[in-house]
Structures are given as C-alpha cells and as structure tokens.
Write a protein that holds these residues in place. Sequence first.
Motif, PDB file in Angstrom:
ATOM      1  N   VAL A 187       9.669   1.099   6.505  1.00  0.00           N
ATOM      2  CA  VAL A 187      10.486   1.783   5.500  1.00  0.00           C
ATOM      3  C   VAL A 187       9.807   3.097   5.137  1.00  0.00           C
ATOM      4  N   LEU A 188      10.554   4.171   5.072  1.00  0.00           N
ATOM      5  CA  LEU A 188      10.020   5.465   4.647  1.00  0.00           C
ATOM      6  C   LEU A 188       9.755   5.412   3.153  1.00  0.00           C
ATOM      7  N   VAL A 189       8.520   5.709   2.714  1.00  0.00           N
ATOM      8  CA  VAL A 189       8.217   5.621   1.284  1.00  0.00           C
ATOM      9  C   VAL A 189       7.705   6.917   0.676  1.00  0.00           C
ATOM     10  N   ALA A 190       7.075   7.797   1.459  1.00  0.00           N
ATOM     11  CA  ALA A 190       6.531   9.020   0.860  1.00  0.00           C
ATOM     12  C   ALA A 190       6.148  10.036   1.920  1.00  0.00           C
TER      13      ALA A 190
ATOM     14  N   ARG B   4      13.122   8.147  -1.733  1.00  0.00           N
ATOM     15  CA  ARG B   4      13.968   7.087  -2.264  1.00  0.00           C
ATOM     16  C   ARG B   4      15.088   6.813  -1.253  1.00  0.00           C
ATOM     17  N   THR B   5      14.776   5.944  -0.315  1.00  0.00           N
ATOM     18  CA  THR B   5      15.712   5.638   0.756  1.00  0.00           C
ATOM     19  C   THR B   5      15.430   4.239   1.289  1.00  0.00           C
ATOM     20  N   ASP B   6      16.420   3.657   1.922  1.00  0.00           N
ATOM     21  CA  ASP B   6      16.248   2.383   2.606  1.00  0.00           C
ATOM     22  C   ASP B   6      16.205   2.588   4.115  1.00  0.00           C
ATOM     23  N   ARG B   7      16.001   3.817   4.545  1.00  0.00           N
ATOM     24  CA  ARG B   7      15.971   4.104   5.973  1.00  0.00           C
ATOM     25  C   ARG B   7      14.861   3.322   6.657  1.00  0.00           C
ATOM     26  N   ARG B   8      15.194   2.737   7.778  1.00  0.00           N
ATOM     27  CA  ARG B   8      14.233   1.958   8.563  1.00  0.00           C
ATOM     28  C   ARG B   8      13.751   2.814   9.727  1.00  0.00           C
ATOM     29  N   VAL B   9      12.494   2.646  10.044  1.00  0.00           N
ATOM     30  CA  VAL B   9      11.884   3.389  11.138  1.00  0.00           C
ATOM     31  C   VAL B   9      10.766   2.520  11.705  1.00  0.00           C
ATOM     32  N   ARG B  10      10.371   2.769  12.906  1.00  0.00           N
ATOM     33  CA  ARG B  10       9.309   1.962  13.503  1.00  0.00           C
ATOM     34  C   ARG B  10       7.969   2.270  12.847  1.00  0.00           C
ATOM     35  N   ALA B  11       7.158   1.257  12.738  1.00  0.00           N
ATOM     36  CA  ALA B  11       5.770   1.394  12.308  1.00  0.00           C
ATOM     37  C   ALA B  11       4.916   1.197  13.554  1.00  0.00           C
ATOM     38  N   ALA B  12       3.877   2.005  13.693  1.00  0.00           N
ATOM     39  CA  ALA B  12       3.008   1.921  14.861  1.00  0.00           C
ATOM     40  C   ALA B  12       1.560   2.139  14.431  1.00  0.00           C
ATOM     41  N   ARG B  13       0.641   1.898  15.355  1.00  0.00           N
ATOM     42  CA  ARG B  13      -0.788   2.070  15.065  1.00  0.00           C
ATOM     43  C   ARG B  13      -1.173   3.548  15.057  1.00  0.00           C
ATOM     44  N   ARG B  14      -2.231   3.837  14.259  1.00  0.00           N
ATOM     45  CA  ARG B  14      -2.803   5.184  14.148  1.00  0.00           C
ATOM     46  C   ARG B  14      -1.724   6.181  13.737  1.00  0.00           C
ATOM     47  N   LEU B  15      -1.909   7.459  14.035  1.00  0.00           N
ATOM     48  CA  LEU B  15      -0.865   8.436  13.749  1.00  0.00           C
ATOM     49  C   LEU B  15       0.123   8.431  14.904  1.00  0.00           C
ATOM     50  N   TYR B  16       1.394   8.537  14.582  1.00  0.00           N
ATOM     51  CA  TYR B  16       2.437   8.582  15.598  1.00  0.00           C
ATOM     52  C   TYR B  16       3.514   9.530  15.095  1.00  0.00           C
TER      53      TYR B  16
ATOM     54  N   TYR C 236      14.247  13.854  10.712  1.00  0.00           N
ATOM     55  CA  TYR C 236      15.595  14.291  10.348  1.00  0.00           C
ATOM     56  C   TYR C 236      16.693  13.547  11.104  1.00  0.00           C
ATOM     57  N   SER C 237      16.311  12.740  12.098  1.00  0.00           N
ATOM     58  CA  SER C 237      17.348  11.980  12.806  1.00  0.00           C
ATOM     59  C   SER C 237      17.294  10.487  12.482  1.00  0.00           C
ATOM     60  N   VAL C 238      16.456  10.117  11.512  1.00  0.00           N
ATOM     61  CA  VAL C 238      16.385   8.708  11.123  1.00  0.00           C
ATOM     62  C   VAL C 238      17.713   8.336  10.466  1.00  0.00           C
ATOM     63  N   PRO C 239      18.394   7.297  10.951  1.00  0.00           N
ATOM     64  CA  PRO C 239      19.697   6.949  10.385  1.00  0.00           C
ATOM     65  C   PRO C 239      19.602   6.542   8.901  1.00  0.00           C
ATOM     66  N   ASP C 240      20.564   6.980   8.130  1.00  0.00           N
ATOM     67  CA  ASP C 240      20.666   6.631   6.709  1.00  0.00           C
ATOM     68  C   ASP C 240      21.673   5.498   6.593  1.00  0.00           C
ATOM     69  N   PRO C 241      21.252   4.282   6.182  1.00  0.00           N
ATOM     70  CA  PRO C 241      22.188   3.153   6.127  1.00  0.00           C
ATOM     71  C   PRO C 241      23.315   3.359   5.124  1.00  0.00           C
ATOM     72  N   ASP C 242      23.112   4.222   4.147  1.00  0.00           N
ATOM     73  CA  ASP C 242      24.158   4.488   3.158  1.00  0.00           C
ATOM     74  C   ASP C 242      25.260   5.375   3.712  1.00  0.00           C
ATOM     75  N   LYS C 243      24.988   6.042   4.850  1.00  0.00           N
ATOM     76  CA  LYS C 243      25.977   6.952   5.439  1.00  0.00           C
ATOM     77  C   LYS C 243      26.487   6.416   6.754  1.00  0.00           C
ATOM     78  N   GLY C 244      26.108   5.163   7.068  1.00  0.00           N
ATOM     79  CA  GLY C 244      26.429   4.407   8.242  1.00  0.00           C
ATOM     80  C   GLY C 244      27.378   4.926   9.161  1.00  0.00           C
TER      81      GLY C 244
ATOM     82  N   GLY D 142       0.786  -1.230   0.000  1.00  0.00           N
ATOM     83  CA  GLY D 142       0.000   0.000   0.000  1.00  0.00           C
ATOM     84  C   GLY D 142       0.817   1.278   0.000  1.00  0.00           C
ATOM     85  N   GLY D 143       1.870   1.327   0.809  1.00  0.00           N
ATOM     86  CA  GLY D 143       2.706   2.530   0.857  1.00  0.00           C
ATOM     87  C   GLY D 143       3.408   2.792  -0.461  1.00  0.00           C
ATOM     88  N   SER D 144       3.928   1.737  -1.074  1.00  0.00           N
ATOM     89  CA  SER D 144       4.596   1.885  -2.376  1.00  0.00           C
ATOM     90  C   SER D 144       3.613   2.318  -3.454  1.00  0.00           C
TER      91      SER D 144
END
Length: 124
Positions: A57-60, A99-111, A116-124, A11-13
């Motif tokens: 995953v951040l998609v949009a 367009r990123t592979d950054r990982r972030v938590r998914a949670a219920r409802r709006l959260y 800006y502090s989500v780690p970028d795996p490409d800049k590890g 759905g997000g994609s």
Amino acid sequence: MIKALSIVRPGGSLIAAGRKTLEVRRWSPDLHPSEDLLIVENGRFLHRDGEEDEDGVLVALVRVMGVRPFTLDDMAAACAGSFEEGWLAWQLGHVRPLRTDRRVRAARRLYEVDFYSVPDPDKG
C-alpha cells in the motif's frame, strides 16, 4: 518512475504519521537528499532476493536527509524494539502522507515503481 522502499506494517504508517523519523537498515541508499522516496507498506518481511508481495500500500513520500550509524539513543525515533551494532539510521524528512488505497508491489531493497500509472481503485 520513482524509487520505492517497502516497510512492514505498521512501520510505513508510523512514518506517514510522523512518529517514525528514522528507518534502520544494514545498507545505505543510493539517493540524493532532494530525491523523493516512495514508502510502500506491506504485511510480511521479504527475506530473499527477488521475493515480492503484491499487496503493498502506498503510504508516504519522504526524503532521506542523511545516513549515519544507528545508536541506542535512536530506539524511540526508529520505533525499534531491539538494537544491534552496525546498523544504519536513515534520517527521514519532508514526509508527505499519501491518502489512498492504491496497491503496488513490495520488493526488497530499493526498487522502482511507475507512481503515476498505479491504478486507483476508487476510479476503477
């Protein structure tokens, strides 16, 4: 901080690609039409309050332009496989794919996510 909504894959994609222009929920979001909403895609439904998935995953970035009753005519725009009375259609606009592979938590409802502090795996 930015408000986020988790949506089960794909759905997000589909939102990021512009194919899914409605998100269907039982509740209305507390968002202003000019407020950005971060779409986080994850791999499983979160059924209970407090349930989270650390593999989102951040998609949009999108804006919820309006909320109205979901109708049978909305099925294609929502990429929905079933219809039920009483649901709400969130009209999505100003879609900006991320367009990123950054990982972030998914949670219920709006959260909230510190976007800006989500780690970028490409800049590890």
